[in-house]
Design an enzyme around this catalytic site. Structure first.
Site, PDB file in Angstrom:
ATOM      1  N   LYS A  20       0.831  -1.196   0.000  1.00 16.45           N
ATOM      2  CA  LYS A  20       0.000   0.000   0.000  1.00 16.45           C
ATOM      3  C   LYS A  20       0.870   1.252   0.000  1.00 16.45           C
ATOM      4  O   LYS A  20       1.951   1.278   0.602  1.00 16.45           O
ATOM      5  CB  LYS A  20      -0.916   0.006   1.233  1.00 16.45           C
ATOM      6  CG  LYS A  20      -1.918  -1.149   1.239  1.00 16.45           C
ATOM      7  CD  LYS A  20      -2.934  -1.016   0.124  1.00 16.45           C
ATOM      8  CE  LYS A  20      -3.878  -2.204   0.036  1.00 16.45           C
ATOM      9  NZ  LYS A  20      -3.282  -3.393  -0.561  1.00 16.45           N
ATOM     10  N   ASP A  21       0.365   2.306  -0.666  1.00 19.54           N
ATOM     11  CA  ASP A  21       1.111   3.556  -0.805  1.00 19.54           C
ATOM     12  C   ASP A  21       1.363   4.239   0.532  1.00 19.54           C
ATOM     13  O   ASP A  21       0.615   4.056   1.495  1.00 19.54           O
ATOM     14  CB  ASP A  21       0.350   4.532  -1.709  1.00 19.54           C
ATOM     15  CG  ASP A  21       0.299   4.066  -3.156  1.00 19.54           C
ATOM     16  OD1 ASP A  21       1.235   3.366  -3.577  1.00 19.54           O
ATOM     17  OD2 ASP A  21      -0.671   4.408  -3.850  1.00 19.54           O
ATOM     18  N   LYS A  22       2.388   5.074   0.543  1.00 20.43           N
ATOM     19  CA  LYS A  22       2.693   5.851   1.740  1.00 20.43           C
ATOM     20  C   LYS A  22       1.791   7.068   1.857  1.00 20.43           C
ATOM     21  O   LYS A  22       1.209   7.327   2.914  1.00 20.43           O
ATOM     22  CB  LYS A  22       4.159   6.304   1.724  1.00 20.43           C
ATOM     23  CG  LYS A  22       4.533   7.139   2.931  1.00 20.43           C
ATOM     24  CD  LYS A  22       6.016   7.466   2.971  1.00 20.43           C
ATOM     25  CE  LYS A  22       6.367   8.245   4.233  1.00 20.43           C
ATOM     26  NZ  LYS A  22       7.821   8.505   4.340  1.00 20.43           N
TER      27      LYS A  22
END
Length: 332
Positions: free
Chosen positions: A75-77
């Protein structure tokens, strides 16, 4: 890097798209858990914290190797994300003392095995677009209807290639063909994955240009049976194949070059072999060329000039690609 194209959109929009914890929310759609076993399933809500940072924080806190922690997807930051992980049951008591401003942990249930990449149904996205003009919202709704009916190209989004795209691809080539070395195996794998992805994206651009109105199926294409989760190659593009594709039951696939992977045949192979590389020793894959987003909703706040999107994508697909489709331009 090749430009991602969206043939079904004939207008470019200049709304503002930001990836942050308020405007980009991702909720993992989990598999069914067994409710028994030696692993504890944790629901993790985090902000400005990618999966690698989460694993690093938890492994250090629990005093375990990071590979003992299971996860279904990265998952993206720059987002608010909800994802599911597993840890061995024997470490669960320690979690009561874990504290972080970025991470909230909710213990859910037991499971009979460690989660692995791909052990999820999909991802739900809630995204806000800013500075959307009233006249543009009608075009956005039109494109969303097209996406609902025909699906959308399953490009790898810009996140796949990192901030320094050219440098990363050069490093990947040095690993393959030169004397390049990367000590961190995780980084080396990410570089090679990015390199493989460039071939898929370039192939997909060429296939989309064959027909501006729909994705043209070719004899020899390898299809993905969505319901039964398996690949197959029909003898020809029959009326049934066309109907099943139209009904979102199957979708053609493209190649991520590497070892131990099925290759297209006949007419489809003529295009695919231009985007193959036998020097790649990483495992190859087939990836859906077209995906079908579900449960798409769109709400517009005239006063704020904000368009709020809510939709679900299959695992491994990029929400930023859907936003690019609406804008008809590439983000970086």
């Amino acid at each position: 890097m090749i430009r991602r194209v969206y043939p079904l959109n004939d207008k470019t929009l200049n709304f503002k798209f930001l990836q942050n914890e308020e405007d980009f929310i991702v909720e993992e759609q989990p598999i069914k858990f067994s409710n028994s076993g030696n692993f504890v399933v944790l629901e993790i809500k985090k902000q400005n914290c990618d999966t690698w940072e989460l694993l690093d924080r938890l492994s250090k806190f629990l005093g375990v190797f990071s590979n003992e922690i299971g996860y279904a997807g990265l998952k993206d930051k720059r987002a608010t994300t909800i994802q599911y992980i597993t840890i061995p049951k024997k470490y669960s008591k320690e979690l009561k003392n874990f504290k972080s401003k970025k991470v909230e942990i909710k213990e859910l249930c037991l499971h009979n095995k460690k989660l692995n990449i791909g052990d999820l149904e999909g991802n739900r996205f809630k995204i806000n677009l800013h500075e959307v003009e009233k006249a543009d919202i009608f075009h956005i709704e039109k494109i969303l209807k097209i996406i609902s009916k025909f699906g959308m190209p399953n490009y790898f989004g810009y996140q796949r290639f990192g901030k320094d795209v050219k440098d990363n691809l050069e490093k990947a080539k040095e690993l393959l063909f030169g004397d390049g070395k990367v000590k961190d195996k995780k980084v080396a794998k990410m570089l090679m994955s990015a390199y493989q992805s460039t071939f898929f994206n370039a192939w997909l651009v060429e296939r989309l240009k064959l027909d501006k109105n729909s994705f043209k199926l070719l004899n020899g294409d390898i299809f993905y049976d969505i319901k039964n989760d398996k690949l197959f190659t029909p003898k020809s593009i029959s009326e049934k194949v066309l109907a099943d594709f139209k009904e979102h039951l199957i979708t053609p696939t493209g190649l991520l070059p590497g070892r131990d992977v099925y290759k297209a045949r006949e007419e489809a192979l003529k295009i695919e072999q231009k985007y193959d590389d036998s020097a790649i020793s990483e495992k190859g894959y087939r990836r859906e060329a077209i995906i079908f987003p579900k449960n798409i909703t769109c709400k517009y706040d005239l006063e704020k000039k904000m368009c709020s999107l809510d939709f679900t994508l299959p695992k491994g697909s990029y929400a930023t690609v859907l936003v690019e489709f609406l804008a008809n331009r590439n983000f970086s």
